[in-house]
Each structure stands twice: as C-alpha cells, then as structure tokens.
Design an enzyme around this catalytic site. Sequence first.
Site, PDB file in Angstrom:
ATOM      1  N   PHE A  78     -11.539  -6.868  13.868  1.00 15.30           N
ATOM      2  CA  PHE A  78     -10.469  -7.346  12.997  1.00 15.30           C
ATOM      3  C   PHE A  78     -10.122  -6.287  11.942  1.00 15.30           C
ATOM      4  O   PHE A  78     -11.002  -5.750  11.297  1.00 15.30           O
ATOM      5  CB  PHE A  78     -10.908  -8.645  12.306  1.00 15.30           C
ATOM      6  CG  PHE A  78      -9.886  -9.180  11.354  1.00 15.30           C
ATOM      7  CD1 PHE A  78      -8.640  -9.610  11.807  1.00 15.30           C
ATOM      8  CD2 PHE A  78     -10.148  -9.242   9.991  1.00 15.30           C
ATOM      9  CE1 PHE A  78      -7.680 -10.090  10.918  1.00 15.30           C
ATOM     10  CE2 PHE A  78      -9.199  -9.717   9.101  1.00 15.30           C
ATOM     11  CZ  PHE A  78      -7.959 -10.149   9.572  1.00 15.30           C
ATOM     12  N   GLN A  79      -8.864  -6.026  11.809  1.00 17.40           N
ATOM     13  CA  GLN A  79      -8.340  -5.019  10.871  1.00 17.40           C
ATOM     14  C   GLN A  79      -8.945  -3.633  11.104  1.00 17.40           C
ATOM     15  O   GLN A  79      -9.225  -2.898  10.159  1.00 17.40           O
ATOM     16  CB  GLN A  79      -8.529  -5.462   9.411  1.00 17.40           C
ATOM     17  CG  GLN A  79      -7.652  -6.680   9.069  1.00 17.40           C
ATOM     18  CD  GLN A  79      -7.512  -6.921   7.579  1.00 17.40           C
ATOM     19  OE1 GLN A  79      -8.420  -6.645   6.801  1.00 17.40           O
ATOM     20  NE2 GLN A  79      -6.356  -7.452   7.176  1.00 17.40           N
TER      21      GLN A  79
ATOM     22  N   LYS B 239     -17.506  -0.531   5.942  1.00 16.07           N
ATOM     23  CA  LYS B 239     -17.936  -1.529   4.955  1.00 16.07           C
ATOM     24  C   LYS B 239     -19.450  -1.513   4.728  1.00 16.07           C
ATOM     25  O   LYS B 239     -19.910  -1.646   3.596  1.00 16.07           O
ATOM     26  CB  LYS B 239     -17.487  -2.920   5.403  1.00 16.07           C
ATOM     27  CG  LYS B 239     -17.718  -3.970   4.327  1.00 16.07           C
ATOM     28  CD  LYS B 239     -17.054  -5.291   4.643  1.00 16.07           C
ATOM     29  CE  LYS B 239     -17.197  -6.240   3.444  1.00 16.07           C
ATOM     30  NZ  LYS B 239     -16.619  -7.548   3.722  1.00 16.07           N
TER      31      LYS B 239
ATOM     32  N   GLU C 242       0.815  -1.224   0.000  1.00 17.98           N
ATOM     33  CA  GLU C 242       0.000   0.000   0.000  1.00 17.98           C
ATOM     34  C   GLU C 242       0.843   1.266   0.000  1.00 17.98           C
ATOM     35  O   GLU C 242       0.411   2.306  -0.503  1.00 17.98           O
ATOM     36  CB  GLU C 242      -0.956   0.008   1.195  1.00 17.98           C
ATOM     37  CG  GLU C 242      -2.126  -0.958   1.053  1.00 17.98           C
ATOM     38  CD  GLU C 242      -1.849  -2.322   1.674  1.00 17.98           C
ATOM     39  OE1 GLU C 242      -0.662  -2.602   1.983  1.00 17.98           O
ATOM     40  OE2 GLU C 242      -2.800  -3.110   1.839  1.00 17.98           O
TER      41      GLU C 242
ATOM     42  N   MET D 105      24.517   9.143   1.937  1.00 22.09           N
ATOM     43  CA  MET D 105      24.433  10.439   2.610  1.00 22.09           C
ATOM     44  C   MET D 105      24.730  10.275   4.102  1.00 22.09           C
ATOM     45  O   MET D 105      25.325  11.154   4.722  1.00 22.09           O
ATOM     46  CB  MET D 105      23.055  11.057   2.392  1.00 22.09           C
ATOM     47  CG  MET D 105      22.967  12.524   2.788  1.00 22.09           C
ATOM     48  SD  MET D 105      24.141  13.573   1.891  1.00 22.09           S
ATOM     49  CE  MET D 105      23.098  14.192   0.568  1.00 22.09           C
TER      50      MET D 105
END
Lengths: 563, 163
Positions: free
Chosen positions: A111-112, A161, A49, A477
């Site tokens: 969940f999630q 949802k 993602e 760097m």
Amino acid sequence: MTGSKIIIESLINEGVDTIFGYPGGAVLNIYDELLNYKDKIKHVLVRHEQGAAHAADGYARASGKVGVVLVTSGPGATNTITGIATANMDSVPMVIITGQVPTNLIGNDAFQEADTVGITRPCTKHNYLVKDIKDLARTIKEAFYIASTGRPGPVLIDIPKDITSSVYEFDYPETVQLHGYNPTYFGHHIQIAKLASEILKAKKPLLYIGGGVISSNASTELFELAELLDLPITSTLMGLGGFPSCHPLFFGMLGMHGTYPSNMAISNADFIVAVGARFDDRVTGKVEEFGKNAKFAHIDIDPSSIGKNVKIEIPVVGDVKSVLSSLLEVLHGRNEEISAAKYERLGWLEEINAWKYEHPLTYKMNDVIKPQYVIEKIYELTGGDAIIATEVGQSQMWTAQFYKFKNARTLLTSGGLGTMGFGFPAAIGAQIAHPDKIVFDIAGDGSIQMNIQELATAVQYNLPVKIAIINNNFLGMIRQWQELFYHKRYSFSEMNVNPDFVKLAEAYGAVGLRAKDPDDVVPVIEKALSIKKPVIMDFIVDREESVYPMVAPGSPITGMLLV
Amino acid sequence: MEKTHILSITVENESGVLTRVAGLFSARGFNIDSICVAKTLEKNESKMIIATSGDAQILEQIVKQLNRLINVIKVQEFTDDDSVLRQTVLVKVNADETTKGDIFRIKEIFNGRIIDVSRNHYTLEVTGSEKKIDSFIDILRPLGIKDIVKTGIIALASAKKII
C-alpha cells in the site's frame, strides 16, 4: 536514538529550521517526533505535496539556504516530482525526504508503495534509499553536501518506515567522503589570464549572465568587473537581479523575448563571456547564428555545461564568484590597458544604446488594462524592493521585461522547466524565509489555478503574499503562439470558465480585489500593499495583448517580431 | 565523424549505479553498443566497460555527463592503440561428417575451443578483438550458424602506455 530522532537531529545539525511537508502513513514516526522539536523546527503544512516542493524551492532561491521537504511514500512522493524536476533544471539546492514502505515490503506492491528512487533518478542531482539505519546520518550529511555544493540541485532520501522506528546510536559525521564528487571551485589561472587579456583586447565585448551568478552570490564581483571595464551586460531569465536592471550597462534579457539591444549586441559582439549561463535554446534561438561574430569564453562550475551547445574558446571551470575575483585580481594594476580598452569600446556602447533607443520595450495604452502597465506599477509602488515570484507564460515574460530587478534572489521563476503553478507556493516559501519583505506572485489566470489550494497555507500561517492575476481568460502564451504560428486556431487555450477570484480569496479567508479599468490599477496595488494578509488582485486585462519582442522558435535571435 | 568509443568507467559498487549510468545514456539520446560490468579488486568499486558511438562532441558530452554522476569515480577512454580490447563469442554451428574437419581447422586458426558437442552441432568459444570475432563468424556462416551470443567488449590499458 530512533531513526526519526536521528533524522531530525541531523537536520538540526545542518542548520535546518523550516520544513515544508505533508504527513502520511510512511512518515508518521517522523511526524510524531517533530512535535517534540516544535521550538527548533517550523513545519509548514501545505495542501498538496507539489506545493511543498515549490515552497521549499522558493525558500531556497530567496534565502540561499537548502530547502527541505518531508512527504510520505507513494502518492506523497510522486506529487513532488514536478517540484523536484523544476528545482533540478534551475539548480536549486533542496533535500527531499520521502517515506517508504517498510523494508520487508519493498517490491511487494505494498500500500502506497512506489519506486521513488527509480522515479526521481533522472530529475535529482542524486538520490538515496536508506536500507540500514547505520547509514542514515551519513546519508543525510551527504545529501546536504551534494545539494548545496558544486552546481546545486535537489537530492532525495527515501526512508523506509521501519528505519524510522529502529534504534541506533547518533553520531553525526563531520565530513563527507565521496570519491566521485569533487567540484572545482577555483578557475585555472592560465585560463583566467587568457580571459583577462582577451577581454582587454576585445572591441565589442559582451557579458551574458545567467543563474550561476545568483547561486554563487557573485553580484558584487560582477558589478565591479562590469564597471571596471565598461562591459555591457545582457542576462538570461534566471540571471535577472544578478546585475541592477537600471544600470546604464544593462540592456535587459536576451533570447526569445529578449530586448532588441541585447539580441542585436549578441550578434555583433566580437567577444562574449558567458557567466554561469548554459546556452538554453530559449536564449540562443538558432544556435548556429548565436554570437556568430564572436569568440566565446564560458565560466561555469559544471564542466558539462561548457561546450554543450556552443563552441567555447576559453573555458573556465569554477565557481563564478571565485573566478570573477581571480579575474579582477589579474586585471588589478593594469590601469593603462584598461583605460585604453574602455576608450576603444565607447563606440560599441553607443551602438548598443542606439539599438535601445530605436526599439525600447514598450506597449500601447488604451481604455483597457495593459498587463505591462500592471507590472510597471507593481515595480514603482514597491520601489523594486519586493521579491517577485512568477508563474509561467506571458505574465512571466512581462515581469522579466517590465519589472526592474535590482538585487539577486528577488526573482523566483521556473526558468528551465517552465512550471505553471510554481509561483504561488514559491512565494509562500520566500515569505517564510523573509517575513518582513513584500512578496508577490505574478500569475496568469491559468497558472494560478494549478496550485490555488495553497491559499489555505498562506492564510493558516498568516503570510501576506500578494497574488497579481493578469487575467485575460486565456492561456495567454498559448493563444499568442496559436495566433502567430497556427493561423489563429485557438485550440483549447481559452479559459471559458474561471472562478470569481475575489470570492475565491474570500472563501479561503484571504482578501480579494479587482481592477477592471486602468485607473483602478494603482489603488488596487496600494490597497493590497496596505493589507497584512494574503491578497488576490484580479486584473482584468486586454485579452489580445502579446509579448514582444518575440523570436520564432528555431530562428536567429536577431529575427525579432517587434511591437 | 561518427566512430566507436570504448569507455572504462570506475564506479562505486552500490545498488542502482548501473541504472544511473544506463539511464544517463538513454535520457540524453546517447547509444550504448555494449556494456560489461564487474567488481574490481578494490573493495566497493566496480568497472563498467561501455562501447558507444558518436562524434567527438558527443563523446565529450558523454564523458562530462558521466563525470557528473556522484557514484562515478573515473572515466577513461580506450583506443586500439593504447589498450587491449577483448570480446568473447559462443557459436553453435551445424556439424555433419562433411563439415567437422572444417570446423576443427577454423577453430585452430582462431585459437578457439569446442565447449559443447552434440550429434549435429558443435559449440565453439573464441576470444579476441572485435575484428577477429567478426571474421570468425563470417567464416563459420556458410556452415550454418544455429545460435550465437557475444559478450560486450572489455578493455584494459596496455603496458605500452604505462611504460
């Protein structure tokens, strides 16, 4: 119409034809609906993602359109945070749609589940949780409006949802009503008149341009102004491409790795006009010394950027493009004053040019590949017409110094947040926005490994992105800072184990090329350009090379360490 | 020069707005001395009164950053001269036969009220300027303050300014 359909129809109303995303439980209804819109919306399946967010960002920077991300709740949403924060710091217009657990489970540690609106509040321009399907279409309308107007930025919409499956009529609003949001586009005419007369009066004027020139598409107006008055120009990293780098009035980037003429000009100028730039600490160095002999004018659409770090005598709040056009109008017809002013400042231009000849950007060739040489050759072989995304660190700074950007929206780089792993997915987004252009990601061996999984995305969609790895087996760097400021105590900056990037490219179904000798550089780039597939070029470069000039953090920018 | 500033912030009455405003202060290292929020007569609008401290440059940044928030409709700064500022305090003070008389007198002077009484304690309520409340507390202190709670400051533009 279901919530899912409302979402997609709303996106179509906003002119969206490309989404970067990754499915998951909370967005399955939307994904199911997406299949019905295959001919209208292209969905790009990334591999992480974070890649989706950076790809949408690169798409937005390269095209000027709003980038759109679709991910699921919880981990899907949290994985985008780095990408959202990156876009926020660089003012990139993006809309991120995240799934959320059903409304009856919010707050139950479902969940999630994550408090996505809470987590993203500090790194978005604005965000929403849609709790009622009645608000869905209006929210999407507002999100696109907020993302793309004023100072652009990412806007997140969190959609539970059950909202995506419930049903409501679709009536897409034509206008938005936001009491607290009215960006100022037109600069105040009195301030603009003042700016015009000061700019004519100044003996040693300097334009200091930033990313605002690019996001407001003001290159043409800027070019006209600079040529009309013979104004020397320096640019931030984000402003590169806003003015042609090869133009005699352009003196390169300023700041920590800025050019000698630009940093000297800042300190000697008597009038500095900041154009869509925000006086970042990487630009100003020790802020008390920055432009210490100058009066400042500042053109910016964001009033909070004005006077934040430096005292401004002439603030002009407004869109850079519109302010510059008004300024040109005011100057129009004042030919005598203009010729006099130009004559007056011939000496000033000579002075800056003398600095340029005294300390040009340079490096020493020997029998190993120099990173700067690779970038110069990429510039020469693409004629400066490529879109260049960068990762972060030495490779980024060498790109800013040695690739001569001609056009706006051809440098995609994480300026504000300095996000390693940005360049490659951003290049993917840019290649999708511009299928016919040559797109490069100039990377270090450290950075490229932060989102290397997106090679699969590039292969799947047949995106011929060219990855040039400036491979020094170091976090370069970091190594440079440890060398200069930590007595060469190289604490965990060496990348002792790297993959064989050529084999890695092949494992993904891309093409891998390697250059070990300076003589290999040109043939490898030429070969890569001839292949219509994603290509990794592994340039084994001088391990000890550093980026110069350099200003130690917190020092005045005239205190440059030179080669 | 560092001084206290009273900001009146009109916001849209949406969930999460308080967090946005408070989060802005903490993320940018600005301090909130007190905060009061309630709905206004306008539908869908709330007003927050925030007391904060800092020099003129910090105040300018606070106001500008607040104005950047999408849900912020209006930001005003109030000073003693152009507004009425009020704060309320509840003080539970030790009360015995020797001090009850004093407490009554102090209450009268400060135009306060006794709102709760027990055998050993009185709870007093006083509303007024921050200065008045501070001196009220100072005067009660020798008697033994058992507990104390103050509201944040609320403010309204004074009629003077409007006329």
